[in-house]
Design a protein around this motif. Structure first.
Motif, PDB file in Angstrom:
ATOM      1  N   ASN A   1     -12.106 -33.501  72.529  1.00 16.53           N
ATOM      2  CA  ASN A   1     -12.704 -33.463  71.121  1.00 16.53           C
ATOM      3  C   ASN A   1     -13.657 -34.867  71.354  1.00 16.53           C
ATOM      4  O   ASN A   1     -14.248 -35.108  70.048  1.00 16.53           O
TER       5      ASN A   1
ATOM      6  N   PRO B   1      -4.742 -22.726  72.353  1.00  8.24           N
ATOM      7  CA  PRO B   1      -6.142 -22.862  72.578  1.00  8.24           C
ATOM      8  C   PRO B   1      -6.880 -22.462  71.332  1.00  8.24           C
ATOM      9  O   PRO B   1      -6.426 -21.312  70.609  1.00  8.24           O
ATOM     10  N   ASN B   2      -8.108 -22.669  71.192  1.00  2.00           N
ATOM     11  CA  ASN B   2      -8.871 -22.373  70.073  1.00  2.00           C
ATOM     12  C   ASN B   2      -9.041 -21.226  69.993  1.00  2.00           C
ATOM     13  O   ASN B   2      -9.242 -20.229  70.806  1.00  2.00           O
ATOM     14  N   GLY B   3      -8.848 -20.391  68.755  1.00  4.13           N
ATOM     15  CA  GLY B   3      -9.005 -18.864  68.685  1.00  4.13           C
ATOM     16  C   GLY B   3      -7.843 -18.036  69.078  1.00  4.13           C
ATOM     17  O   GLY B   3      -7.694 -17.101  68.763  1.00  4.13           O
ATOM     18  N   CYS B   4      -7.009 -18.790  69.687  1.00  2.00           N
ATOM     19  CA  CYS B   4      -5.607 -18.215  70.120  1.00  2.00           C
ATOM     20  C   CYS B   4      -4.402 -18.545  69.425  1.00  2.00           C
ATOM     21  O   CYS B   4      -3.253 -18.450  69.708  1.00  2.00           O
ATOM     22  N   GLU B   5      -4.638 -19.291  68.357  1.00  4.32           N
ATOM     23  CA  GLU B   5      -3.670 -19.955  67.633  1.00  4.32           C
ATOM     24  C   GLU B   5      -2.308 -19.217  67.324  1.00  4.32           C
ATOM     25  O   GLU B   5      -1.303 -19.434  67.355  1.00  4.32           O
TER      26      GLU B   5
ATOM     27  N   LYS C   1      -1.497 -28.226  70.346  1.00  2.00           N
ATOM     28  CA  LYS C   1      -1.966 -26.880  69.770  1.00  2.00           C
ATOM     29  C   LYS C   1      -2.090 -25.761  70.664  1.00  2.00           C
ATOM     30  O   LYS C   1      -2.557 -26.142  71.793  1.00  2.00           O
TER      31      LYS C   1
ATOM     32  N   ASN D   1      -6.552 -32.404  74.162  1.00  2.00           N
ATOM     33  CA  ASN D   1      -7.505 -31.965  73.006  1.00  2.00           C
ATOM     34  C   ASN D   1      -8.268 -33.263  72.514  1.00  2.00           C
ATOM     35  O   ASN D   1      -9.397 -33.164  72.157  1.00  2.00           O
TER      36      ASN D   1
ATOM     37  N   GLY E   1      -6.697 -35.704  68.730  1.00  5.90           N
ATOM     38  CA  GLY E   1      -6.480 -34.583  69.203  1.00  5.90           C
ATOM     39  C   GLY E   1      -4.797 -34.459  68.912  1.00  5.90           C
ATOM     40  O   GLY E   1      -4.058 -35.543  68.734  1.00  5.90           O
TER      41      GLY E   1
ATOM     42  N   CYS F   1      -2.133 -26.420  74.534  1.00 12.21           N
ATOM     43  CA  CYS F   1      -2.912 -27.450  74.947  1.00 12.21           C
ATOM     44  C   CYS F   1      -2.301 -28.794  74.352  1.00 12.21           C
ATOM     45  O   CYS F   1      -2.266 -29.115  73.370  1.00 12.21           O
TER      46      CYS F   1
ATOM     47  N   LYS G   1      -0.490 -32.483  62.211  1.00  8.47           N
ATOM     48  CA  LYS G   1      -1.177 -31.187  61.935  1.00  8.47           C
ATOM     49  C   LYS G   1      -0.625 -30.207  62.929  1.00  8.47           C
ATOM     50  O   LYS G   1      -1.028 -28.861  63.184  1.00  8.47           O
ATOM     51  N   SER G   2       0.364 -30.429  64.125  1.00  5.48           N
ATOM     52  CA  SER G   2       0.687 -29.651  65.099  1.00  5.48           C
ATOM     53  C   SER G   2       1.642 -28.547  64.617  1.00  5.48           C
ATOM     54  O   SER G   2       2.492 -28.947  63.451  1.00  5.48           O
TER      55      SER G   2
END
Ligand SMILES: Nc1ccn([C@H]2C[C@H](O)[C@@H](COP(=O)(O)O)O2)c(=O)n1
Length: 183
Positions: free
Chosen positions: A105, A71-75, A69, A101, A66, A96, A43-44
């Motif tokens: 998670n 950071p969430n929202g800054c992909e 990736k 992760n 995990g 991250c 998924k990376s």
């Protein structure tokens, strides 16, 4: 006819017929949890090194997963470059790591006493997270950068904390069927 059932074997190690998962115990579950980490590495979006991590508790349940990736929202805000004149134009200050992760998670209250399966040997920053989270065992697939200071510091940290480390890279049909070129 002998009533004694033949033990299974992995890497020549006999595995008891009735397998109770115990961290650091019989390794026949390693392959399945490493396969999960390898699958999630896919998924990376890192074009160079895809890393997956899977945390398993002492009952053999997956409690965290995990992959590396942004950071969430800054992909889409940061580069995936490895090299640039200014380090701020590379991925390193921002990405991250998979272990971070997987710990963030977590689905359980904590990950104390757990095993983390990771497709790349942890860096020193991840070793600190592993230690502080209470994880007690590391199983890794590859060690791509064995001579870097990050890897050597990581080994010192994990050894000092008494955290076991073992490599499971045995070419088995399950892993190779998932294409083990994700590290
Ligand atoms: N313990 C680690 C170490 C590294 N990663 C990630 C961070 C990067 O996205 C990638 C390494 O990139 P490379 O220098 O090989 O181009 O792996 C991680 O998730 N966990």
């Amino acid at each position: 006819m002998s009533s004694k059932r033949k033990h299974n074997e992995i890497n020549g190690d006999p595995v008891p017929d009735k397998h109770l998962y115990k961290a650091g115990g019989p390794k026949d579950d390693d392959i399945y949890f490493m396969a999960v980490a390898l699958l999630f590495a896919k998924k990376s979006l890192d074009p160079n090194t895809k890393v997956g991590a899977c945390i398993v508790n002492q009952e053999g349940n997956i409690v965290g997963i995990g992959y590396n990736k942004m950071p969430n929202g800054c992909e889409d805000e940061f580069p995936w470059e490895r090299k640039a004149e200014n380090r701020l134009e590379t991925k390193y200050p921002y990405v991250c790591h998979a272990e971070l992760n997987a710990i963030m998670n977590k689905t359980s209250m904590d990950v104390k006493g757990c095993t983390i399966y990771v497709t790349l040997y942890p860096c020193n920053e991840c070793a600190k997270l592993i230690i502080q989270s209470g994880i007690r065992h590391v199983v890794y697939l590859t060690n791509k950068y064995p001579d870097t200071e990050e890897t050597q510091a990581s080994q010192r940290l994990l050894d000092a904390a008494g955290i076991t480390q073992r490599q499971r890279n045995d070419p088995c049909s399950l892993l190779s069927s998932i294409d083990s070129s994700a590290e």
